[in-house]
Scaffold this motif. Structure first.
Motif, PDB file in Angstrom:
ATOM      1  N   CYS A  50       0.852  -1.183   0.000  1.00 49.60           N
ATOM      2  CA  CYS A  50       0.000   0.000   0.000  1.00 49.60           C
ATOM      3  C   CYS A  50       0.886   1.231   0.000  1.00 49.60           C
ATOM      4  N   ILE A  51       0.427   2.277  -0.683  1.00 49.81           N
ATOM      5  CA  ILE A  51       1.101   3.567  -0.633  1.00 49.81           C
ATOM      6  C   ILE A  51       0.063   4.623  -0.298  1.00 49.81           C
ATOM      7  N   SER A  52       0.393   5.499   0.632  1.00 42.49           N
ATOM      8  CA  SER A  52      -0.555   6.522   1.054  1.00 42.49           C
ATOM      9  C   SER A  52      -0.659   7.617  -0.002  1.00 42.49           C
ATOM     10  N   SER A  53      -1.667   8.469   0.138  1.00 43.97           N
ATOM     11  CA  SER A  53      -1.919   9.492  -0.876  1.00 43.97           C
ATOM     12  C   SER A  53      -0.762  10.468  -1.003  1.00 43.97           C
ATOM     13  N   ARG A  72       3.960   5.721  -7.626  1.00 44.46           N
ATOM     14  CA  ARG A  72       2.858   6.348  -8.345  1.00 44.46           C
ATOM     15  C   ARG A  72       3.369   7.468  -9.217  1.00 44.46           C
ATOM     16  N   ASP A  73       2.669   7.707 -10.306  1.00 46.57           N
ATOM     17  CA  ASP A  73       2.913   8.848 -11.178  1.00 46.57           C
ATOM     18  C   ASP A  73       1.596   9.602 -11.259  1.00 46.57           C
ATOM     19  N   ASN A  74       1.470  10.641 -10.448  1.00 45.89           N
ATOM     20  CA  ASN A  74       0.195  11.367 -10.396  1.00 45.89           C
ATOM     21  C   ASN A  74      -0.108  12.071 -11.722  1.00 45.89           C
ATOM     22  N   ALA A  75       0.917  12.460 -12.455  1.00 46.39           N
ATOM     23  CA  ALA A  75       0.690  13.107 -13.742  1.00 46.39           C
ATOM     24  C   ALA A  75      -0.012  12.166 -14.716  1.00 46.39           C
ATOM     25  N   LYS A  76       0.279  10.864 -14.587  1.00 41.17           N
ATOM     26  CA  LYS A  76      -0.356   9.870 -15.446  1.00 41.17           C
ATOM     27  C   LYS A  76      -1.536   9.193 -14.754  1.00 41.17           C
TER      28      LYS A  76
END
Length: 126
Positions: A50-53, A72-76
């Motif tokens: 799990c990874i937090s926000s 994570r890649d928030n841009a994608k």
């Protein structure tokens, strides 16, 4: 419409690597904790990572610690599961899940997540 779509599964030999992707649509992952789960035939679904926000927290199950990583890649609007040194016991359907949560929250229980993808099969075999 909230949707998560996993991809990247397949057949790999023991010791090999795979990278799974979890692409979100209908919402932004920035405010969601993301979990990866897996379910082998005849077994219960188990939390893997799990990874937090805010990326401040990551949880790993003991079975994958040192071999799997989450990013994570928030841009994608996409989360990745990098799986190295794969073992036959890693064979399962892998699911990603999302939960709207505080910046440091993370969990490994399926009951804690509201949104789920359809799963992608990972088979580790020679």
């Amino acid at each position: 419409q909230v949707q998560l779509v996993e991809s990247g599964g397949g057949l790999v030999q023991p010791g090999g690597s795979l990278r799974l992707s979890c692409a979100a649509s209908g919402f932004t992952l920035d405010y969601y904790a993301i979990g990866w789960f897996r379910q082998a035939p005849g077994k219960e679904r188990e939390g893997v990572l799990c990874i937090s926000s805010s990326d401040a927290s990551t949880y790993y199950s003991d079975s994958v610690k040192g071999r799997f990583t989450i990013s994570r890649d928030n841009a994608k609007n996409t989360v990745y599961l990098q799986m190295n040194s794969l073992k036959p016991e890693d064979t399962a359907v892998y699911y990603c899940a999302a939960e709207f949560a505080g910046s440091s929250w993370c969990g490994l229980s399926p009951n804690e997540f509201d949104y789920w993808g359809q799963g992608t099969q990972v088979t580790v075999s020679s």
